[in-house]
Motif scaffolding. Structure first.
Motif, PDB file in Angstrom:
ATOM      1  N   THR A  93       0.821  -1.206   0.000  1.00 12.03           N
ATOM      2  CA  THR A  93       0.000   0.000   0.000  1.00 12.03           C
ATOM      3  C   THR A  93       0.855   1.256   0.000  1.00 12.03           C
ATOM      4  O   THR A  93       0.434   2.289  -0.478  1.00 12.03           O
ATOM      5  CB  THR A  93      -0.952   0.027   1.204  1.00 12.03           C
ATOM      6  OG1 THR A  93      -0.179  -0.088   2.393  1.00 12.03           O
ATOM      7  CG2 THR A  93      -1.964  -1.083   1.112  1.00 12.03           C
ATOM      8  N   THR A  94       2.083   1.179   0.520  1.00  9.47           N
ATOM      9  CA  THR A  94       2.922   2.360   0.520  1.00  9.47           C
ATOM     10  C   THR A  94       3.265   2.795  -0.903  1.00  9.47           C
ATOM     11  O   THR A  94       3.510   3.958  -1.145  1.00  9.47           O
ATOM     12  CB  THR A  94       4.233   2.132   1.300  1.00  9.47           C
ATOM     13  OG1 THR A  94       4.875   0.980   0.767  1.00  9.47           O
ATOM     14  CG2 THR A  94       3.952   1.928   2.771  1.00  9.47           C
ATOM     15  N   THR A  99       1.197   2.774  -3.371  1.00 13.04           N
ATOM     16  CA  THR A  99       0.023   3.286  -4.069  1.00 13.04           C
ATOM     17  C   THR A  99      -0.183   4.769  -3.825  1.00 13.04           C
ATOM     18  O   THR A  99      -0.969   5.404  -4.502  1.00 13.04           O
ATOM     19  CB  THR A  99      -1.262   2.539  -3.654  1.00 13.04           C
ATOM     20  OG1 THR A  99      -1.495   2.753  -2.269  1.00 13.04           O
ATOM     21  CG2 THR A  99      -1.147   1.058  -3.962  1.00 13.04           C
ATOM     22  N   SER A 100       0.522   5.325  -2.900  1.00 15.01           N
ATOM     23  CA  SER A 100       0.341   6.730  -2.544  1.00 15.01           C
ATOM     24  C   SER A 100       0.871   7.654  -3.640  1.00 15.01           C
ATOM     25  O   SER A 100       1.914   7.383  -4.245  1.00 15.01           O
ATOM     26  CB  SER A 100       1.076   7.038  -1.245  1.00 15.01           C
ATOM     27  OG  SER A 100       1.144   8.412  -1.020  1.00 15.01           O
ATOM     28  N   LYS A 103      -6.250  -0.578  -5.276  1.00 13.23           N
ATOM     29  CA  LYS A 103      -4.859  -0.305  -4.908  1.00 13.23           C
ATOM     30  C   LYS A 103      -3.900  -0.926  -5.917  1.00 13.23           C
ATOM     31  O   LYS A 103      -2.836  -0.377  -6.179  1.00 13.23           O
ATOM     32  CB  LYS A 103      -4.578  -0.801  -3.497  1.00 13.23           C
ATOM     33  CG  LYS A 103      -5.177   0.092  -2.444  1.00 13.23           C
ATOM     34  CD  LYS A 103      -4.806  -0.352  -1.061  1.00 13.23           C
ATOM     35  CE  LYS A 103      -5.377   0.621  -0.043  1.00 13.23           C
ATOM     36  NZ  LYS A 103      -5.063   0.231   1.313  1.00 13.23           N
TER      37      LYS A 103
END
Length: 135
Positions: A3-4, A6-7, A58
């Motif tokens: 998820t990091t 996807t920022s 995501k």
């Protein structure tokens, strides 16, 4: 797909790390949407970790960030995982602006998966990463 990654701030994160003289190694594990969703369910069942309903979204956001990862990382290891219970296969490594393909079949699968989300080829990623060596 962490998820990091996807920022929208991934680029800034990498820039800040470089400003502090960090050497960045990025581990990228690609998998089809169905494998990622099933894996999230399994993590929830086994580890009681939070399951997020936006796993597919995501994944799409991740692929939008892949060019940034290739452009800004110093080194990378790229993996392909085609089943929930399968170990990831090392597809390629990158270091010092050079890429070494370890498994062409995995690269082909990654490219097919990426193209479901964004208009990007393996050659595009290769050119982005290796352009670091050009003056």
């Amino acid at each position: 797909n962490g998820t990091t990654a996807t920022s929208p701030f991934v680029s800034l994160l990498y820039d800040n790390a470089h400003e502090e003289d960090y050497d960045i190694t990025t581990f990228i594990v690609c998998a089809p949407d169905d494998v990622r969703v099933k894996s999230a369910h399994k993590r929830f069942e086994v580890e009681q970790t939070r399951y997020t309903h936006d796993t597919k979204e995501k994944g799409a956001m991740f692929y939008e960030r892949v060019p940034t990862l290739f452009k800004k990382t110093d080194n990378f290891k790229l993996y392909w995982r085609n089943a929930v219970n399968a170990a990831p296969v090392l597809a390629a490594t990158g270091g010092h602006g050079k890429i070494r393909v370890m498994n062409q079949e995995a690269i082909n699968d990654i490219e097919k998966d990426i193209k479901q989300h964004v208009d990007l080829s393996w050659n595009d990623l290769n050119n982005i990463y290796t352009s670091k060596l050009k003056p």
